[in-house]
Design an enzyme around this catalytic site. Structure first.
Site, PDB file in Angstrom:
ATOM      1  N   ALA A 266       9.801   8.939  43.949  1.00 48.17           N
ATOM      2  CA  ALA A 266       9.755   8.877  42.494  1.00 48.17           C
ATOM      3  C   ALA A 266      10.014  10.264  41.932  1.00 48.17           C
ATOM      4  O   ALA A 266      10.049  11.240  42.670  1.00 48.17           O
ATOM      5  CB  ALA A 266       8.390   8.382  42.025  1.00 48.17           C
ATOM      6  N   GLU A 302       3.166  11.526  40.416  1.00 51.56           N
ATOM      7  CA  GLU A 302       4.132  11.835  39.342  1.00 51.56           C
ATOM      8  C   GLU A 302       3.409  12.143  38.041  1.00 51.56           C
ATOM      9  O   GLU A 302       3.803  13.045  37.292  1.00 51.56           O
ATOM     10  CB  GLU A 302       5.127  10.692  39.151  1.00 51.56           C
ATOM     11  CG  GLU A 302       5.867  10.258  40.418  1.00 51.56           C
ATOM     12  CD  GLU A 302       6.458  11.389  41.226  1.00 51.56           C
ATOM     13  OE1 GLU A 302       6.853  12.412  40.636  1.00 51.56           O
ATOM     14  OE2 GLU A 302       6.518  11.265  42.473  1.00 51.56           O
TER      15      GLU A 302
HETATM   16  N1  TRP Z   1       9.848  15.880  42.603  1.00 55.21           N
HETATM   17  C1  TRP Z   1       9.797  14.563  43.159  1.00 55.21           C
HETATM   18  C2  TRP Z   1       8.383  14.313  43.606  1.00 55.21           C
HETATM   19  O1  TRP Z   1       7.860  14.982  44.420  1.00 55.21           O
HETATM   20  C3  TRP Z   1      10.669  14.290  44.304  1.00 55.21           C
HETATM   21  C4  TRP Z   1      12.123  14.557  44.238  1.00 55.21           C
HETATM   22  C5  TRP Z   1      12.756  15.702  44.449  1.00 55.21           C
HETATM   23  C6  TRP Z   1      13.152  13.610  44.146  1.00 55.21           C
HETATM   24  N2  TRP Z   1      14.103  15.549  44.500  1.00 55.21           N
HETATM   25  C7  TRP Z   1      14.362  14.270  44.337  1.00 55.21           C
HETATM   26  C8  TRP Z   1      13.151  12.261  43.926  1.00 55.21           C
HETATM   27  C9  TRP Z   1      15.564  13.587  44.356  1.00 55.21           C
HETATM   28  C10 TRP Z   1      14.362  11.584  43.933  1.00 55.21           C
HETATM   29  C11 TRP Z   1      15.564  12.239  44.152  1.00 55.21           C
HETATM   30  O2  TRP Z   1       7.728  13.479  43.122  1.00 55.21           O
HETATM   31 ZN    ZN Z   2       6.170  15.797  43.641  1.00 53.38          ZN
END
Ligand code: TRP
Ligand code: ZN
Length: 880
Positions: A266, A302
């Site tokens: 997510a 999230e």
């Molecule tokens: N930041 C998101 C999380 O940790 C994860 C994430 C990073 C992500 N790059 C992504 C999700 C690319 C989908 C596609 O929750």
């Molecule tokens: Zn995250």
């Protein structure tokens, strides 16, 4: 997709951006084949930068128009290549107007703006925004966004973006529009839009300060019967962050949108979280207890990013663990608090330890090993790793262990007080913890800068005359790529001492006076002296897994059995059982390889019998205690890995336990039924877990009783947890009825994509499923390699979750791996690169297997048109 050698980016090269962006106005004319993106940026020169030029990132987009302060720029005014748009000369205050063109329907990477099942979605972390428009696409450029969406009204009735909806209406020509404004400045990676045919479950929710917020969960039509748990988890998350950290939702509206094509779990886009359907959709018919737990954790994760990630973000991508490690820690604590009991909390901790050992320790010991805060990378998408996430969470947990909950909270408060609205570093977080607590955390920095799993060796000595017990702790850390020698870490080692009757001795050490003492090991070696110890104790070391290290202590079987029966610390109690099991599994693996007869001692079996029948223990704990270390965890303990021998040894142990404990397993099977309406709560899930583990053991003997029991459960199951458990038991036992059950299962759920994923995964992981069967499944009408969930369920599960077949002696599994990595890379480099990782540790296998693996790696490396993602992984794997 480039053919030149990929460039390595270094943390030490960080420089502030030449220009900052104050406001961003985006206009989207959405069309699957041809979407026009208009952007107006107000920018000003950054006084803290030496960079003169305006530097904008942009990839896979067509520049249509470019104006600076109202004037169209000619080709002489800027430089443009396939990655950057640079305007060398610019005044201090600038308004840039940029028009670009993209084709979302052709975007199979699921990065940037793409189409899934006819709907538009975006994914911008880490560097996806540059596939939408030219922009300084780096997290230290934070701006306020206004977004205008225009699209066909019938095809895309729902138009969403970050923040608040401020205007919407018809455009006359069958199209409509919606205008969104995000009141908070944010980095570009948190931008999101959705234009889709979707429906939502919504609710107004009262926040702690009395404001109300509109909460929405958006899904495709037909899935509204699967949104309750996500909504409940969202509300629980909001409450929990208010209560535990004093952090409130800062928006009037918070949206979760589910999409079937998604690269990861997510994404925390401000006010508009986009989720893999796997972490949203659940009802008892289609989702298991594990799915429910995953939804709670990811919804929490999230949501918690809204403060740890969004309000305070990362200065650069090397600081990724600043938000990810901290947010994983927060979601872990949330899930534990939702269970509420100490024993339930301990089971979540055991799960975390398992994940760490199963995935992070191997990463730390392989060619892709990197510190929690990496020093360099080729492709940032390759660094969304268990090290950054899970080890990063352990590092945050260690602050809490060292400081205590109260001072840790003070540190969090100070962190937000200092850095709200900023893009900061892991050092800033550590400074807040140090300043709020008055503790010196200088040495603690090494947890961020040194890769590798530290080994702590413990030796105890009891002196009956002086009633002292001496515990000598010695630490070392193996070399990792680019880091030959390591300096000592600051390691909290929680220790208890058990008396002969199994109870905790009262401790007197280092001025501490407690039942569990947190010893701080900062030197290479140190001896801790416990005084007033009235008997020779059994030490319980690293309680609650107080640090992400390997603990070496030469326990005797008698000591382990003592701990397994009595340790008041559930994590170490479980750990003692794992040590007992691992010793036997390793011995048996060697025996298999030598062709010796296999035998399992009754002492171990009797210890399991006692735990299994101990009704004073949670069912969930008993399940954990009876679960054997996985085949890959056994492999990690061997110098030369023999996957087939490991598999046979483990199967032998399972069967032997199943036979020896048949009556007891059956009793627990009957005692832990959960009649009545399904509830995913931890207590019920724990009972189902124990019951279904009992079933798996009973069926593993292929006895008539076991198979009949599995068949009966399959036929009558009232929820997916029990149904897949029964089907899995039939498949793994090689039951004659397994094929028919698989067919019935498919027919019942052919409209439920997430259940069909389970159907593929169960077959891919079955020890009887060879490569030919996998290839046949790939030709099944429901298989689609472009869908990441589906690709993971079949291809990844076979390569990672079916070691005895994948490592077939003829190397056919590896050739298949190479073929699939190459095929996936042409479609979706992020997903391909994850699969590429599964060959990381090829040097640990027997020479004959190694040769085949090397060939497969070289085959991938030899492909000219390879993504940076896969290129980085295979070249690091092949490097000496
Ligand atoms: N930041 C998101 C999380 O940790 C994860 C994430 C990073 C992500 N790059 C992504 C999700 C690319 C989908 C596609 O929750
Ligand atoms: Zn995250």
């Amino acid at each position: 997709m480039r053919t030149d050698t990929p460039q390595t980016i270094y943390r030490k090269d960080y420089t502030p951006p030449g220009f900052l962006v104050e406001t961003v106005e985006l206009g989207f004319d959405l069309d699957p084949q041809r979407t026009i993106v208009a952007s107006r940026l107000t920018m000003s020169r950054n006084p803290d930068s030496k960079v003169r030029a305006i530097e904008l990132h942009g990839e896979n987009i067509v520049l249509v128009a470019l104006r600076m302060n109202g004037k169209t720029l000619s080709k002489r005014d800027y430089r443009l290549d396939d990655k950057m748009l640079v305007i060398p000369e610019a005044p201090d205050e600038v308004t840039l107007e940029i028009e670009t063109l993209t084709a979302p329907a052709k975007n199979t990477t699921l990065n940037g703006l793409y189409v899934s099942n006819g709907n538009f979605f975006t994914q911008c972390e880490a560097e996806g925004f540059r596939n939408i428009t030219y922009f300084p696409d780096r997290p230290d450029v934070m701006a306020k966004y206004t977004v205008m969406l225009r699209a066909d009204k019938a095809a895309y009735p729902v138009l969403l973006s970050n923040g608040n909806l401020i205007e919407e209406g018809d455009l006359g020509d069958g199209r409509h529009y919606a205008k969104w404004e995000d009141p908070f400045k944010k980095p570009s990676y948190l931008f999101a839009l959705v234009a889709a045919r979707l429906v939502c479950q919504e609710e107004t929710f009262k926040l702690a300060d009395g404001r109300s917020a509109l909460l929405q969960v958006w899904v495709e039509e037909g899935n509204l019967d699967k949104t309750d748990y996500a909504m409940q988890s969202l509300k629980n998350s909001i409450r929990w962050d208010e209560e535990r950290f004093g952090l409130e939702l800062d928006l009037d509206r918070f949206m979760i949108v589910a999409v079937g094509d998604f690269n990861m779990g997510a994404m925390e886009n401000k006010g508009l979280n986009i989720f893999n359907t796997k972490f949203v959709l659940a009802n008892p018919r289609v989702a298991t207890d594990i799915d429910y737990a995953g939804i709670e954790a990811v919804v929490g994760h999230e949501y918690f990013h809204n403060w740890t990630g969004n309000r305070v973000t990362c200065r650069d991508w090397f600081q990724l663990s600043l938000k990810e490690g901290l947010t994983v820690f927060r979601d872990q604590e949330f899930s534990a608090d939702m269970i509420g009991t100490d024993s339930g909390r301990a089971v979540t901790r055991i799960d975390q330890v398992r994940t760490l050992r199963q995935a992070q320790f191997p990463e730390d010991a392989g060619p892709m090993a990197h510190p929690v805060r990496p020093d360099s990378f080729v492709e940032i998408n390759n660094f969304y790793t268990v090290t950054v996430y899970e080890k990063g969470a352990e590092v945050v947990r260690m602050y809490q262990t060292l400081l205590g909950r109260e001072l840790f909270r003070k540190g969090m408060d100070l962190y937000f007080e200092r850095h709200d609205g900023q893009a900061v570093t892991c050092d800033d977080f550590r400074a807040a913890m140090a300043d709020a607590s008055g503790r010196d955390l200088t040495q603690f920095e090494r947890w961020y800068s040194q890769a590798g799993t530290p080994v702590v060796r413990a030796e105890g000595r009891y002196d009956a005359d002086s009633l002292t017990y001496e515990l000598t702790l010695t630490q070392r850390c193996p070399a990792t790529p680019g880091q030959e020698n390591k300096l000592p870490f600051h390691i909290p080692v929680a220790v208890g001492l058990l008396g002969a009757d199994g109870s905790d001795l009262h401790l007197n050490v280092d001025g501490l006076d407690a039942v569990t003492a947190v010893l701080e090991l900062t030197e290479a070696t140190r001896t801790f002296r416990f005084s007033g110890v009235k008997e020779a104790p059994t030490p319980s070391i690293l309680r609650d897994f107080s640090a992400p290290v390997v603990l070496e202590y030469d326990y005797t079987d008698t000591e382990l059995l003592h701990l397994f029966s009595h340790d008041s610390d559930p994590v170490n109690r479980w750990e003692a059982g794992q040590r007992l099991a691992m010793a036997r599994l390793l011995k048996l693996t060697a025996a298999v390889a030598k062709g010796d007869t296999l035998e399992l001692d009754t002492t171990f079996i009797e210890a399991l019998r006692k735990i299994l029948a101990d009704e004073s223990l949670d069912a969930a704990f008993r399940e954990q205690a009876l679960l054997l270390p996985s085949e890959s965890m056994i492999a990690d303990q061997m110098d030369v890995v023999n996957p087939q021998a490991i598999h046979q040894a483990r199967q032998f142990v399972r069967r032997t336990i199943g036979e020896a404990l048949q009556v007891d397993l059956r009793a627990q099977y009957d005692a832990n039924q959960t009649p009545g309406a399904y509830s995913p709560d931890a207590l019920s899930a724990g009972r189902r877990g124990l019951k279904n583990l009992a079933l798996a053991y009973l069926a593993s003997t292929s006895s008539e009783e076991g198979i009949a029991l599995a068949q009966a459960q399959f036929d009558s199951a009232g929820n997916m947890t029990d149904r897949v458990a029964a089907l899995g038991a039939l498949i793994h036992a090689g039951a004659a009825s397994a094929q028919a059950a698989l067919q019935a299962f498919y027919a019942d759920f052919d409209n439920e994509a997430l259940v069909i994923d389970k159907w593929f995964a169960m077959q891919a992981s079955a020890p009887a499923t060879g490569l030919a069967a996998v290839r046949a499944l790939m030709r099944h009408a429901a298989f689609n390699i472009k869908n990441p969930n589906r690709a993971r369920s079949l291809v990844f599960t076979f390569c990672v979750g079916n070691p005895s077949q994948f490592h077939a002696p003829d190397g056919s599994g590896y050739a298949f791996w190479a073929e699939q990595v190459i095929a996936l890379d042409a479609l979706n480099p992020q997903v391909a690169s994850r699969l590429a990782r599964s060959m990381d540790r090829w040097r640990r296998y027997a020479p004959a297997l190694q040769a085949h693996m090397k060939k497969a790696l070289q085959k991938v490396a030899g492909v000219k048109k390879l993504s940076n993602d896969v290129r980085e992984v295979v070249s690091k794997s092949l490097a000496n």
